[in-house]
Design an enzyme around this catalytic site. Structure first.
Site, short mmCIF file in Angstrom:
data_model
loop_
_atom_site.label_atom_id
_atom_site.label_comp_id
_atom_site.label_asym_id
_atom_site.label_seq_id
_atom_site.Cartn_x
_atom_site.Cartn_y
_atom_site.Cartn_z
CB SER A 45 -0.14 8.15 0.49
OG SER A 45 -0.40 6.89 -0.11
CG ASP A 74 -1.99 11.11 -8.42
OD1 ASP A 74 -2.97 11.82 -8.72
OD2 ASP A 74 -2.06 9.89 -8.21
#
Length: 388
Positions: free
Chosen positions: A132, A177
């Protein structure tokens, strides 16, 4: 109208110049390899973080999230300082503020000191090991450059987003990521060389093979800004130096046992064994995907989880239960995904077994007295882009 844009208008009293979005990610294989210059094989999720944005000219940076119970945070764009990131209820804003700081440091764009208004809405659950934070960072980087008419290359944006997380938020993560969020393509896994940032988009169509992927969010929230993540990274770097290597990426799989015999610290030996064997698993899974033999990847996923549990020691009882239960219910393989200490597990299953595996994992959690997990199907989605 786009929901995020509508909320921006209600919040600030005028319409945004655009809305940009970036996805969360699942890492198929290749965990804790990125800060060791190794290989990873993530793919983007359909769940995305959206950022609506507009320029200002008074030097003010205003930040708001629909997902956090806090008001608008007002900052001085020119005064952003890694030594004074937002705290408490406003800690989430360290990620977009850090991106603004990293962009200003890079001079991209030069007139960002004029400030901006941002409003965030996210579908990516926080703390679930689904990146996230990277989704928020990349979407913010796209928005802050986009409102100035700039479209930097995706790897450049990913690198700036990583700098924000490292230097401003204080998480010593690698670049995997952010690269997955910025650069992934629909229907593919992203084979990433984290040293060179070379990308290979590997076809990954589970449905065509009669397979499915389930993400089991254990709802155990991790916090990578604490010392456990940094300790493992430091141990790896010390071990590489002790072996005379630039990084553990440079230790070949065939030379692993000899190298381990030269390390006196048993903890360092375990960490090194995980990184080197995990790099080898990435290459073997890539080979399976390229050959269309997706089921062969399953045992490698399970071997990766065992390594993360025993050698890297970043699993937890809920993750171990999710993996073991999915395997017992017929999954071809399962593993934790993300940095660990909680978060999510990924399972490779027959498509027709989705309901059975979901039920088995949920029932196992209830019997163990754990909170019921959140189980969702996953498929490789597209990376970051402007949506309005």
């Amino acid at each position: 109208m786009n929901r995020t844009a509508g909320e921006f208008r209600e919040l600030y009293g005028y319409s945004p110049e655009g809305v940009w979005a970036a996805p969360g990610r699942v890492n198929l294989i290749g965990e804790h390899t990125d800060y060791n210059d190794g290989f990873a094989l993530p793919f983007a999720l359909p769940q995305r973080t959206e950022v609506a944005a507009a320029r200002r000219t008074d030097g003010i940076l205003r930040l708001h999230s629909a997902d956090v119970r806090a008001g608008v945070l007002t900052l001085d764009a020119a005064g952003l300082d890694p030594a004074r990131p937002p705290r408490g209820a406003d800690a989430w804003a360290g990620y977009p503020a850090g991106v603004a700081w990293a962009l200003l440091e890079a001079g991209l764009p030069a007139d960002l000191t004029g400030g901006a208004d941002l409003h965030v809405r996210s579908e990516v659950p926080t703390g679930a090991g689904l990146s996230s934070s990277a989704a928020l960072e990349v979407a913010t980087a796209l928005a802050l450059t986009g409102i100035h008419g700039l479209t930097p290359p995706s790897p450049e944006l990913a690198a700036l987003a990583r700098r924000a997380e490292n230097a401003y938020v204080g998480v010593p993560c690698g670049v995997m990521d952010q690269m997955a969020s910025a650069c992934a393509t629909e229907g593919h896994a992203l084979r990433l060389d984290t040293r060179t940032l070379e990308q290979r988009h590997i076809p990954f169509d589970c449905a065509a093979a009669g397979l499915g992927l389930l993400v089991v969010d254990t709802r155990v929230r991790h916090a990578l800004a604490d010392g456990a993540y940094a300790e493992r990274r430091a141990t790896c770097h010390r071990a590489a130096a002790a072996l005379g290597l630039p990084a553990l990426r440079d230790l070949p799989y065939a030379g692993l046992e000899e190298a381990l015999s030269r390390l006196a610290d048993p903890v360092a030996r375990r960490r090194v064994r995980h990184v080197v064997t995990e790099n080898e698993r990435v290459l073997r899974v890539e080979e399976s995907l390229r050959a269309g033999r997706l089921r062969e990847a399953g045992p490698l996923l399970s071997a990766g989880h065992a390594s993360l549990r025993e050698d890297y020691e970043v699993s937890c009882p809920e993750l171990d239960l999710a993996v073991a239960t999915a395997e017992a219910a017929g999954a071809y393989g399962a593993r934790m995904t993300g940095g660990g200490f909680g978060g999510s597990a990924l399972t490779l299953i027959d498509a027709e077994a989705e309901a059975e595996v979901t039920r088995a994992v949920t029932d196992a959690f209830v019997r163990a007295g754990f909170r019921p997990p959140r189980v969702t199907a996953a498929a490789p989605a597209a990376g970051a882009d402007r949506i309005l």
